[in-house]
Each structure stands twice: as structure tokens, then as C-alpha cells.
Design an enzyme around this catalytic site. Structure first.
Site, PDB file in Angstrom:
ATOM      1  N   GLU A 177       0.849  -1.193   0.000  1.00  0.00           N
ATOM      2  CA  GLU A 177       0.000   0.000   0.000  1.00  0.00           C
ATOM      3  C   GLU A 177       0.882   1.240   0.000  1.00  0.00           C
ATOM      4  O   GLU A 177       1.753   1.409   0.853  1.00  0.00           O
ATOM      5  CB  GLU A 177      -0.947   0.018   1.219  1.00  0.00           C
ATOM      6  CG  GLU A 177      -1.891   1.221   1.121  1.00  0.00           C
ATOM      7  CD  GLU A 177      -2.943   1.306   2.227  1.00  0.00           C
ATOM      8  OE1 GLU A 177      -3.276   0.276   2.843  1.00  0.00           O
ATOM      9  OE2 GLU A 177      -3.422   2.434   2.447  1.00  0.00           O
ATOM     10  N   ASP A 195      -2.483  12.221  -2.729  1.00  0.00           N
ATOM     11  CA  ASP A 195      -2.628  13.689  -2.735  1.00  0.00           C
ATOM     12  C   ASP A 195      -3.083  14.134  -4.115  1.00  0.00           C
ATOM     13  O   ASP A 195      -2.418  13.831  -5.113  1.00  0.00           O
ATOM     14  CB  ASP A 195      -1.291  14.339  -2.382  1.00  0.00           C
ATOM     15  CG  ASP A 195      -0.865  13.984  -0.961  1.00  0.00           C
ATOM     16  OD1 ASP A 195      -1.583  14.355  -0.025  1.00  0.00           O
ATOM     17  OD2 ASP A 195       0.170  13.308  -0.811  1.00  0.00           O
TER      18      ASP A 195
HETATM   19  C1  LIG Z   1      -4.043  12.262   0.900  1.00  0.00           C
HETATM   20  S1  LIG Z   1      -3.106  11.235   1.932  1.00  0.00           S
HETATM   21  C2  LIG Z   1      -4.051   9.712   1.932  1.00  0.00           C
HETATM   22  C3  LIG Z   1      -3.662   8.808   3.051  1.00  0.00           C
HETATM   23  C4  LIG Z   1      -4.461   7.488   3.119  1.00  0.00           C
HETATM   24  N1  LIG Z   1      -4.196   6.652   1.971  1.00  0.00           N
HETATM   25  C5  LIG Z   1      -5.927   7.762   3.246  1.00  0.00           C
HETATM   26  O1  LIG Z   1      -6.669   7.488   2.281  1.00  0.00           O
HETATM   27  O2  LIG Z   1      -6.347   8.224   4.323  1.00  0.00           O
HETATM   28  C6  LIG Z   1      -1.732  10.783   0.882  1.00  0.00           C
HETATM   29  C7  LIG Z   1      -0.593  10.156   1.652  1.00  0.00           C
HETATM   30  O3  LIG Z   1       0.398   9.727   0.734  1.00  0.00           O
HETATM   31  C8  LIG Z   1       1.675   9.995   1.289  1.00  0.00           C
HETATM   32  N2  LIG Z   1       2.604  10.088   0.144  1.00  0.00           N
HETATM   33  C9  LIG Z   1       2.583  11.003  -0.841  1.00  0.00           C
HETATM   34  N3  LIG Z   1       3.539  10.754  -1.739  1.00  0.00           N
HETATM   35  C10 LIG Z   1       4.188   9.649  -1.294  1.00  0.00           C
HETATM   36  C11 LIG Z   1       5.306   8.909  -1.781  1.00  0.00           C
HETATM   37  N4  LIG Z   1       5.921   9.249  -2.935  1.00  0.00           N
HETATM   38  N5  LIG Z   1       5.727   7.855  -1.075  1.00  0.00           N
HETATM   39  C12 LIG Z   1       5.106   7.493   0.084  1.00  0.00           C
HETATM   40  N6  LIG Z   1       4.049   8.158   0.604  1.00  0.00           N
HETATM   41  C13 LIG Z   1       3.594   9.219  -0.089  1.00  0.00           C
HETATM   42  C14 LIG Z   1       1.481  11.282   2.059  1.00  0.00           C
HETATM   43  O4  LIG Z   1       2.452  11.443   3.066  1.00  0.00           O
HETATM   44  C15 LIG Z   1       0.080  11.096   2.620  1.00  0.00           C
HETATM   45  O5  LIG Z   1       0.101  10.490   3.889  1.00  0.00           O
END
Ligand SMILES: C[S@@+](CC[C@H](N)C(=O)[O-])C[C@H]1O[C@@H](n2cnc3c(N)ncnc32)[C@H](O)[C@@H]1O
Length: 226
Positions: free
Chosen positions: A55, A130
Site C-alpha cells: 500500500e 494527494d
Molecule cells: C491524501 S493522503 C491519503 C492517506 C491514506 N491513503 C488515506 O486514504 O487516508 C496521501 C498520503 O500519501 C503519502 N505520500 C505522498 N507521496 C508519497 C510517496 N511518494 N511515497 C510514500 N508516501 C507518499 C502522504 O504522506 C500522505 O500520507
């Protein structure tokens, strides 16, 4: 390898609670995998051969933990760059005493490129990434043609990629990028979004609940390796 110029996240200091901070130190040896530019031996890592889910951007990890608890026959790798989210999941994993979860606190693109062997994952999930809604930020969206190929290359022959978003313009971009990817085939009829019945029932993620509160439509996309 050259460092990537554009990332899908900005590094936020984020407030770590004391418990999360302690978890990052004390529980990391049990659940954490340090990032290294070297392929992992996943069988060795989990001590067994089992179907594997990765994930990407698990946020606070609720969804990942729920899946690990309800599917003990599978192994799960969570990748997240936000330390409070990682600390939160470490605490929950320890409390639940799960043995089928490992975490990597690093950029998922580099993890897939450098640590995850080709054809080694049965499932990859990208839930509510995001959305980077401003036009000048679209280049930061994690899902683009190169990313789709990278994910597909890490899937086994029967592997599946599942993405979801509550941001319709991003959903449209995902659909067109993924439909164009030569290594993936859309599981939905007529190459559209996956009907709710075709996507596995799952606990809503934090960002999904937020989107639903705002009245956003959730789009799910489901592809298999071809
Ligand atoms: C909008 S949040 C969604 C979190 C979770 N999946 C949810 O639906 O509640 C997006 C998450 O992706 C992480 N993220 C963004 N780019 C990433 C990357 N290249 N590698 C790992 N995590 C990443 C961010 O830190 C953030 O916690």
C-alpha cells in the site's frame, strides 16, 4: 541513479506525539525496513511465501492494519513518508501483535524502483493519493505514465492494481493514464471506473471519509497485469 526532481509530497515536519516518537525508535526494529537501494528478498523478510500487497501512502495506516488482521494469509508492505502516520501504524500494529506487516518510511517511487523485485507483488493499492488540485502542481501527482509502468512491472502475472480518489479530475487522469498503460488491463467493463461490487469491501480510509463528508464522489479503479 539521479535523484528525482519532482516528488509527490512535500516534507512536513508534522507533530509527533510522544508515543509515536517512542514507537519509531522502539518498534521500528520489529516492523520497519530501512530504505536501501538494493532489492529485498521478500520471502526472507516475512519468513514465508505468501501473496503480497503493497500500500502506497497509507496515511494513518488504519486501512492497512485492518487488511492485515482480516487477511492473515497475506503479507503487507506499507510505504509512507509522513512520520506521524508511520508512528501511528507502528503503535496499532504492536497493540494488535500483527506479524504480516512491514513498513518502509521512504518515497514509494524509489522503493518500487530500487527495493521491490519485479513481478513480486500480488496487489498494489494507492488509496486517495494527494490530488494536487492546482494546475501548476499537477506534475506532482504520483500517478503518471512512468509510475503506472513501474507499478505494473512489480506485479505478478495475476497481480492487480487498485487506485481510488475522491477528486474527479484526478480520477479522469488516472483512468486515461492507466487505460493507456500497455502492461495493465482494466478489470471494469468498457474501460471505466470499477463498480462498487467489483472492488473488495474495505474499511473507508481517513481521506475517503473526509471526501465523503465534503460530498465528493469516490472513484475506484481496478487493473490486472497483462
Ligand atoms: C491524501 S493522503 C491519503 C492517506 C491514506 N491513503 C488515506 O486514504 O487516508 C496521501 C498520503 O500519501 C503519502 N505520500 C505522498 N507521496 C508519497 C510517496 N511518494 N511515497 C510514500 N508516501 C507518499 C502522504 O504522506 C500522505 O500520507
Amino acid at each position: 541513479m539521479q535523484p528525482r526532481a519532482i516528488r509527490s509530497y512535500v516534507t512536513r515536519a508534522g507533530r509527533l506525539t510522544e508515543a509515536q516518537s517512542r514507537a519509531l525508535q522502539q518498534l521500528w526494529p520489529r516492523y520497519g525496513i530501512d530504505f536501501q537501494p538494493q532489492l529485498l528478498n521478500l520471502d526472507q523478510l516475512f519468513g514465508r511465501q505468501a501473496p503480497r500487497t503493497l500500500e502506497i501512502g497509507f496515511g494513518n495506516g488504519e486501512h492497512l492494519l485492518e487488511r492485515a488482521l482480516t487477511s492473515p494469509e497475506r503479507d503487507f508492505i506499507g510505504v509512507e513518508v509522513h512520520p506521524p502516520g508511520v508512528g501511528h501504524l507502528l503503535l496499532m500494529a504492536d497493540r494488535a501483535n500483527v506479524t504480516n506487516v512491514k513498513l518502509i518510511a521512504h518515497d514509494a517511487v524509489e522503493v518500487l524502483q530500487q527495493q521491490i523485485p519485479p513481478a513480486s507483488l500480488d496487489e498494489v493499492q494507492l488509496l486517495f493519493p494527494d490530488p494536487w488540485p492546482k494546475k501548476r502542481h499537477h506534475k506532482r501527482r504520483i500517478l503518471n505514465a512512468g509510475f503506472a509502468q513501474l507499478v505494473a512491472s512489480r506485479l505478478t502475472a495475476s497481480g492487480r492494481f487498485h487506485a481510488a480518489t475522491d477528486w474527479t479530475p484526478y480520477a479522469e487522469q488516472m483512468l486515461s493514464v492507466l487505460n493507456e498503460c500497455p502492461l495493465l488491463a482494466n478489470c471494469a467493463r468498457e474501460g471505466g471506473y470499477a463498480p462498487a461490487g467489483e472492488v473488495m469491501a474495505r474499511q473507508a480510509t481517513r481521506f475517503q471519509r473526509r471526501g465523503e463528508r465534503l460530498g465528493h464522489t469516490v472513484h475506484e479503479l481496478l487493473y490486472h497485469r497483462c
